[in-house]
Design a protein around this motif. Structure first.
Motif, short mmCIF file in Angstrom:
data_model
loop_
_atom_site.label_atom_id
_atom_site.label_comp_id
_atom_site.label_asym_id
_atom_site.label_seq_id
_atom_site.Cartn_x
_atom_site.Cartn_y
_atom_site.Cartn_z
N ALA A 94 27.13 27.93 -95.01
CA ALA A 94 27.29 27.66 -93.59
C ALA A 94 28.61 28.34 -93.27
O ALA A 94 29.72 28.39 -94.22
CB ALA A 94 27.37 26.38 -93.22
N GLY A 95 28.73 28.70 -92.07
CA GLY A 95 30.02 29.56 -91.84
C GLY A 95 30.94 28.35 -91.11
O GLY A 95 30.52 27.22 -90.79
N GLN A 96 32.21 28.75 -90.82
CA GLN A 96 33.26 27.78 -90.55
C GLN A 96 33.72 28.17 -89.28
O GLN A 96 34.29 29.42 -89.19
CB GLN A 96 33.97 27.45 -91.35
CG GLN A 96 33.59 26.48 -92.70
CD GLN A 96 34.70 26.26 -93.76
OE1 GLN A 96 35.68 26.76 -93.57
NE2 GLN A 96 34.36 25.27 -94.59
N LEU A 97 34.12 27.50 -88.21
CA LEU A 97 34.73 27.63 -86.99
C LEU A 97 35.89 26.90 -86.75
O LEU A 97 35.95 25.48 -87.10
CB LEU A 97 33.76 27.39 -85.75
CG LEU A 97 32.31 28.36 -85.82
CD1 LEU A 97 31.65 28.05 -84.57
CD2 LEU A 97 32.80 30.07 -85.84
N ARG A 98 36.83 27.32 -85.86
CA ARG A 98 37.99 26.49 -85.70
C ARG A 98 37.85 26.66 -84.13
O ARG A 98 37.85 27.83 -83.58
CB ARG A 98 39.13 27.13 -86.18
CG ARG A 98 40.53 26.52 -85.51
CD ARG A 98 41.74 27.09 -86.06
NE ARG A 98 42.03 27.17 -87.55
CZ ARG A 98 42.42 28.18 -87.90
NH1 ARG A 98 42.99 29.30 -87.55
NH2 ARG A 98 42.66 27.86 -89.33
N ARG A 99 37.96 25.41 -83.48
CA ARG A 99 38.03 25.38 -82.04
C ARG A 99 39.63 25.80 -81.62
O ARG A 99 40.66 25.60 -82.33
CB ARG A 99 37.69 23.93 -81.56
CG ARG A 99 36.46 23.62 -81.71
CD ARG A 99 36.48 22.09 -80.89
NE ARG A 99 35.03 21.69 -81.04
CZ ARG A 99 34.11 22.17 -80.12
NH1 ARG A 99 34.51 22.66 -78.86
NH2 ARG A 99 32.92 21.38 -80.28
N LEU A 100 39.66 26.73 -80.47
CA LEU A 100 40.79 27.13 -80.11
C LEU A 100 40.86 26.76 -78.52
O LEU A 100 39.78 26.68 -77.78
CB LEU A 100 41.06 28.35 -80.15
CG LEU A 100 41.19 29.05 -81.44
CD1 LEU A 100 41.13 30.45 -81.52
CD2 LEU A 100 42.43 28.59 -82.37
N PRO A 101 42.26 26.60 -78.01
CA PRO A 101 41.84 26.39 -76.54
C PRO A 101 41.46 27.94 -75.68
O PRO A 101 41.73 28.81 -76.03
CB PRO A 101 43.58 26.33 -76.08
CG PRO A 101 44.28 26.07 -77.36
CD PRO A 101 43.40 26.45 -78.55
N ALA A 102 40.78 27.69 -74.73
CA ALA A 102 40.32 28.89 -73.89
C ALA A 102 41.40 29.68 -73.45
O ALA A 102 42.20 29.21 -72.75
CB ALA A 102 39.26 28.19 -72.85
N PRO A 103 41.56 30.85 -73.77
CA PRO A 103 42.59 31.61 -73.00
C PRO A 103 42.47 31.72 -71.50
O PRO A 103 41.27 32.32 -70.94
CB PRO A 103 42.29 33.00 -73.71
CG PRO A 103 40.84 33.35 -74.03
CD PRO A 103 40.60 31.48 -74.21
N ASP A 104 43.43 31.32 -70.98
CA ASP A 104 43.46 31.30 -69.40
C ASP A 104 42.28 30.86 -68.69
O ASP A 104 41.77 31.33 -67.83
CB ASP A 104 43.61 32.78 -68.91
CG ASP A 104 44.85 33.37 -69.07
OD1 ASP A 104 45.91 32.82 -69.43
OD2 ASP A 104 44.77 34.80 -69.60
N GLY A 105 41.83 29.66 -69.31
CA GLY A 105 40.57 28.82 -68.58
C GLY A 105 39.28 29.78 -68.72
O GLY A 105 38.37 29.44 -68.05
N ALA A 106 39.55 31.12 -69.60
CA ALA A 106 38.04 31.71 -69.76
C ALA A 106 37.25 30.72 -70.67
O ALA A 106 37.40 29.92 -71.37
CB ALA A 106 38.40 32.98 -70.33
N GLY A 107 36.05 31.21 -70.49
CA GLY A 107 34.94 30.86 -71.58
C GLY A 107 35.28 30.98 -72.97
O GLY A 107 36.32 31.47 -73.49
#
Length: 121
Positions: A94-107
């Motif tokens: 399985a791949g792994q992802l890290r959550r990040l704040p959306a840049p400038d409220g973008a998706g």
């Protein structure tokens, strides 16, 4: 019955020979003079593809191949790609992802907000 067993043993030897040959190719590629990480990775990826393993670098449309392992936010960064056996369609790793704040409220930057709903394998 004996013929089937013999065929299975011969196939196992062939599979091992192919595996060893691939490992030798990777070792030679890694030891080549002036080898950089990018060309080594390309060589390994090519060998994986030759063996029927697909590397998924982004969760776009394939969120089920990734798990979120850390972070907060709506955007995602790929920490590790996912690997899929093309012959069977089974997930090898399985791949792994890290959550990040959306840049400038973008998706979502790496896979759409659907990954938040399908956070596991």
């Amino acid at each position: 019955m004996a013929a089937a067993l013999r065929q299975a043993v011969l196939e196992a030897f062939r599979s091992r020979e192919e595996y060893v040959a691939r490992m030798v190719e990777v070792d030679l590629l890694a030891g080549a003079p002036k080898q950089n990480a990018t060309s080594l990775r390309k060589g390994i990826r090519a060998a994986l593809l030759d063996q029927g393993v697909r590397c998924v670098d982004a969760p776009d449309g394939e969120h089920e191949l990734f798990v979120v392992v850390e972070g907060d936010g709506e955007a995602f960064e790929v920490l590790r790609p996912a690997y899929v056996d093309q012959a069977t369609g089974k997930l090898v790793l399985a791949g792994q992802l890290r959550r990040l704040p959306a840049p400038d409220g973008a998706g979502d930057s790496a896979g759409g907000s659907d990954a938040a709903n399908g956070e596991g394998v």
